[in-house]
Design an enzyme around this catalytic site. Structure first.
Site, PDB file in Angstrom:
ATOM      1  N   ASP A 102      -1.663   0.284  -1.272  1.00 10.85           N
ATOM      2  CA  ASP A 102      -2.512   0.960  -0.297  1.00 10.85           C
ATOM      3  C   ASP A 102      -1.976   0.623   1.084  1.00 10.85           C
ATOM      4  O   ASP A 102      -1.927  -0.542   1.476  1.00 10.85           O
ATOM      5  CB  ASP A 102      -3.944   0.426  -0.454  1.00 10.85           C
ATOM      6  CG  ASP A 102      -4.990   1.383   0.074  1.00 10.85           C
ATOM      7  OD1 ASP A 102      -4.688   2.102   1.029  1.00 10.85           O
ATOM      8  OD2 ASP A 102      -6.108   1.371  -0.473  1.00 10.85           O
ATOM      9  N   HIS A 319     -13.738   2.779  -3.736  1.00 13.65           N
ATOM     10  CA  HIS A 319     -14.399   1.633  -3.102  1.00 13.65           C
ATOM     11  C   HIS A 319     -15.288   2.033  -1.932  1.00 13.65           C
ATOM     12  O   HIS A 319     -15.958   1.184  -1.359  1.00 13.65           O
ATOM     13  CB  HIS A 319     -13.325   0.656  -2.623  1.00 13.65           C
ATOM     14  CG  HIS A 319     -12.441   1.273  -1.573  1.00 13.65           C
ATOM     15  ND1 HIS A 319     -11.561   2.295  -1.847  1.00 13.65           N
ATOM     16  CD2 HIS A 319     -12.332   1.046  -0.243  1.00 13.65           C
ATOM     17  CE1 HIS A 319     -10.951   2.659  -0.744  1.00 13.65           C
ATOM     18  NE2 HIS A 319     -11.396   1.913   0.255  1.00 13.65           N
ATOM     19  N   ASP A 320     -15.253   3.308  -1.546  1.00 15.27           N
ATOM     20  CA  ASP A 320     -16.096   3.768  -0.436  1.00 15.27           C
ATOM     21  C   ASP A 320     -17.297   4.565  -0.929  1.00 15.27           C
ATOM     22  O   ASP A 320     -18.121   4.991  -0.107  1.00 15.27           O
ATOM     23  CB  ASP A 320     -15.291   4.690   0.498  1.00 15.27           C
ATOM     24  CG  ASP A 320     -14.166   3.961   1.215  1.00 15.27           C
ATOM     25  OD1 ASP A 320     -14.326   2.769   1.511  1.00 15.27           O
ATOM     26  OD2 ASP A 320     -13.127   4.593   1.467  1.00 15.27           O
TER      27      ASP A 320
HETATM   28  C1  GLC Z   1     -10.451   4.480   4.469  1.00 14.28           C
HETATM   29  C2  GLC Z   1     -10.739   3.388   3.481  1.00 14.28           C
HETATM   30  C3  GLC Z   1     -11.963   2.651   3.922  1.00 14.28           C
HETATM   31  C4  GLC Z   1     -11.683   2.061   5.283  1.00 14.28           C
HETATM   32  C5  GLC Z   1     -11.217   3.130   6.272  1.00 14.28           C
HETATM   33  C6  GLC Z   1     -10.619   2.514   7.486  1.00 14.28           C
HETATM   34  O1  GLC Z   1     -11.453   5.441   4.511  1.00 14.28           O
HETATM   35  O2  GLC Z   1     -10.843   3.925   2.188  1.00 14.28           O
HETATM   36  O3  GLC Z   1     -12.333   1.655   3.013  1.00 14.28           O
HETATM   37  O4  GLC Z   1     -12.846   1.453   5.780  1.00 14.28           O
HETATM   38  O5  GLC Z   1     -10.220   3.940   5.721  1.00 14.28           O
HETATM   39  O6  GLC Z   1      -9.381   1.928   7.196  1.00 14.28           O
END
Ligand code: GLC
Length: 544
Positions: A102, A319-320
């Site tokens: 990631d 995870h979001d």
């Molecule tokens: C993406 C990620 C999230 C994070 C955001 C800022 O949306 O999936 O978890 O908070 O980016 O990096």
């Protein structure tokens, strides 16, 4: 095992997302680590996945759980060392599993050396790695807001300037117009490729070409030219799988992102289907019942848009997002049936499926007292809404439904204390239902949701129709049935899902009589009628 030296190998692959902080702790600190992942590779091999999307493990002050990187070439000590990472890459590879890293290229941490240098003076070479505007403490450059609440601009008094951050102030946005910055990012990516990673997930990649003066964050005018350069300088030098997070992608844009010539990325995550149960035009915290007919038509639109002229991802969790079983399924009355239906509905389609850790166990949302939550998005929202006088109960209900920590509770391995996740105190509480819902129980039950996922992963490799078949939606306006057909050469599939807790009349169309049932979520397959949450995939080998 897939032959990963062939371009496009990932079209048959299934990915599994690991949120490392919550996967497996081996030190007793209460946070997961790389050795923990290594210790669970046998489990992942048994599931049959081909790729691990590993949420960020690079050095980070962890303001946003690693999505704030302070050194792109170092592993955060919380997770282990670079040697652990090399070991993970090698041991996963032995099992036919590639690591998809990631990467957060839209912003860095404010603790990154680049930003520390950038703060020193306006003429520091790193100053232009970030996005600055003139201003005074009283007047912001404009009214843009951060995704996590508050202004998107933070003032630096000794410079007399504001820097731009779409997320937390500790996550300053990188300035992609600067070619030196871009080169630095490409070199870092090549370095990871040399270490043997097989793919990248690119965090909020649609935001990199921002034009804050025009109030543009996503889909800026230079986005696709940046992506083509990025891809040519890095990904195209290997045989990688890449997926970009692109909340606002339209089908037309997704075709560009995933153009079959590989000039940009393999695919994107678009989120239209995940927004259908939100109140249109409101914040992510305002929900409405899932409109099934809209969901079906949305999938139909995307399946058609990318067939033969791009490629898509298939997902219901990450995870979001809150846990899909709590969101669209029925964890009280039909936990196994509805979890399996959601899997069958999704994995019958074209695209690369992504399973989020614990989804294959039927993990669910959690309800915690506000003090126990850790996610900055939840905590900021709570503060803002309290200040606005919204009743406590209403705020908490939104958090139970939509909060990101729902997905981040520790992985439930077995029924021992803390679900076998840690011998210490977990950083976020374990869901109390772990004594029932855990990997050990699921593995012991040949009819569990785990094996439904394993079957679906295997079928995608076995039958070309899963990968290449066209898509025809049937029963378009039926309020409970989600039925579609797929066809490729002599292979035909029929996916039938009875979405919801009521039995529905339905009979197998004559063409399908005698077809093989490849997967189902009840033990037997009568021809007529569908029971609550019943789902099946039929297969017929015949030229038609
Ligand atoms: C993406 C990620 C999230 C994070 C955001 C800022 O949306 O999936 O978890 O908070 O980016 O990096």
């Amino acid at each position: 095992m897939l032959d990963k030296t062939k371009q496009g190998w990932w079209k048959k692959a299934t990915a599994y997302q690991i949120y490392p902080k919550s996967f497996q702790d081996t030190t007793g600190k209460g946070t997961g680590d790389l050795q923990g992942i290594i210790s669970r590779l046998d489990y992942l091999e048994k599931l049959g996945i081909d790729v691990i999307w590993l949420s960020p493990v690079c050095a980070s002050p962890q303001v946003d759980n690693g999505y704030d990187i302070s050194d792109y070439r170092a592993i955060d000590p919380m997770y282990g060392t670079l040697d652990d990472m090399k070991e993970l890459i090698a041991k996963a590879k032995e099992r036919g599993i590639g690591i998809m890293l990631d990467l957060v290229l839209n912003h860095s941490s404010d603790q990154h050396n680049w930003f520390k240098e950038a703060l020193k003076s306006r003429d520091n070479p790193y100053h232009d790695y970030y996005v600055w505007r003139e201003g005074t403490p009283e007047s912001y450059p404009n009214d843009m807001k951060s995704v996590f609440g508050g202004p998107a601009w933070t003032y630096v008094p000794h410079l007399g300037q504001y820097y731009f951050h779409q997320f937390a102030p500790q996550q300053p946005d990188l300035h992609w117009d600067n070619p030196t910055l871009r080169r630095e990012l490409y070199d870092m990516i090549l370095w990871w490729m040399d270490l043997g990673v097989e793919g990248f997930r690119l965090d909020v990649i649609d935001q990199i070409a921002k034009e804050p003066d025009l109030h543009i964050t996503g889909n800026g005018p230079k986005l696709h030219s940046f992506l083509r350069e990025l891809s040519a300088e890095t990904f195209q030098k290997g045989c990688l799988v890449t997926v970009g997070e692109a909340w606002g992608a339209t089908p037309e844009r997704a075709q560009l992102y995933s153009a079959p010539d590989g000039s940009e990325l393999s695919m994107v995550f678009q989120f239209e289907h995940m927004c259908l149960d939100l109140e249109p035009g409101k914040s992510k915290w305002e929900i409405r019942p899932l409109p099934l007919v809209e969901l079906k038509k949305n999938f139909e639109k995307w399946q058609h848009a990318l067939h033969n002229c791009g490629f898509g991802s298939l997902f219901l969790n990450n995870h979001d997002l809150p846990r899909i079983l709590s969101r669209w399924g029925d964890p009280q009355n039909y936990p196994a049936e509805s979890a399996k239906l959601l899997a069958i509905m999704l994995h019958g389609m074209e695209g690369m499926p992504y399973i989020y850790q614990g989804e294959e166990l039927g993990m669910t949302n959690i309800r915690l007292p506000i003090e126990a939550y850790k996610d900055l998005e939840i905590l900021n929202m709570y503060k803002e809404r309290k200040a606005a006088g919204i009743p406590e109960e209403q705020i908490m209900e939104s958090i139970y439904q939509r909060g990101r920590d729902n997905a981040r509770t520790p992985m439930q391995w077995d029924s021992s204390p803390q679900a076998g996740f840690t011998t210490g105190t977990p950083w976020l509480p374990v869901n109390p239902n772990y004594t029932e819902i855990n990997a050990e129980n699921r593995l012991a039950d040949p009819n569990s949701v785990f094996y439904t996922y394993a079957t679906l992963i295997r079928l995608r490799k076995q039958y070309e129709v899963f990968v290449k078949g066209d898509f025809t939606l049937l029963e378009k306006d039926h309020p409970h049935l989600f039925v579609y057909q797929r066809h490729y050469q002599h292979e035909n599939l029929l996916v039938v899902c009875n979405f919801g807790g009521t039995a529905t009349e339905w009979s197998l169309p004559p063409y399908w009589h005698g077809a093989t049932c490849l997967v189902q979520n009840y033990q037997d397959t009568p021809v007529n009628g569908l029971r609550p949450w019943e789902a099946r995939i039929y297969f017929k080998n015949e030229v038609n």
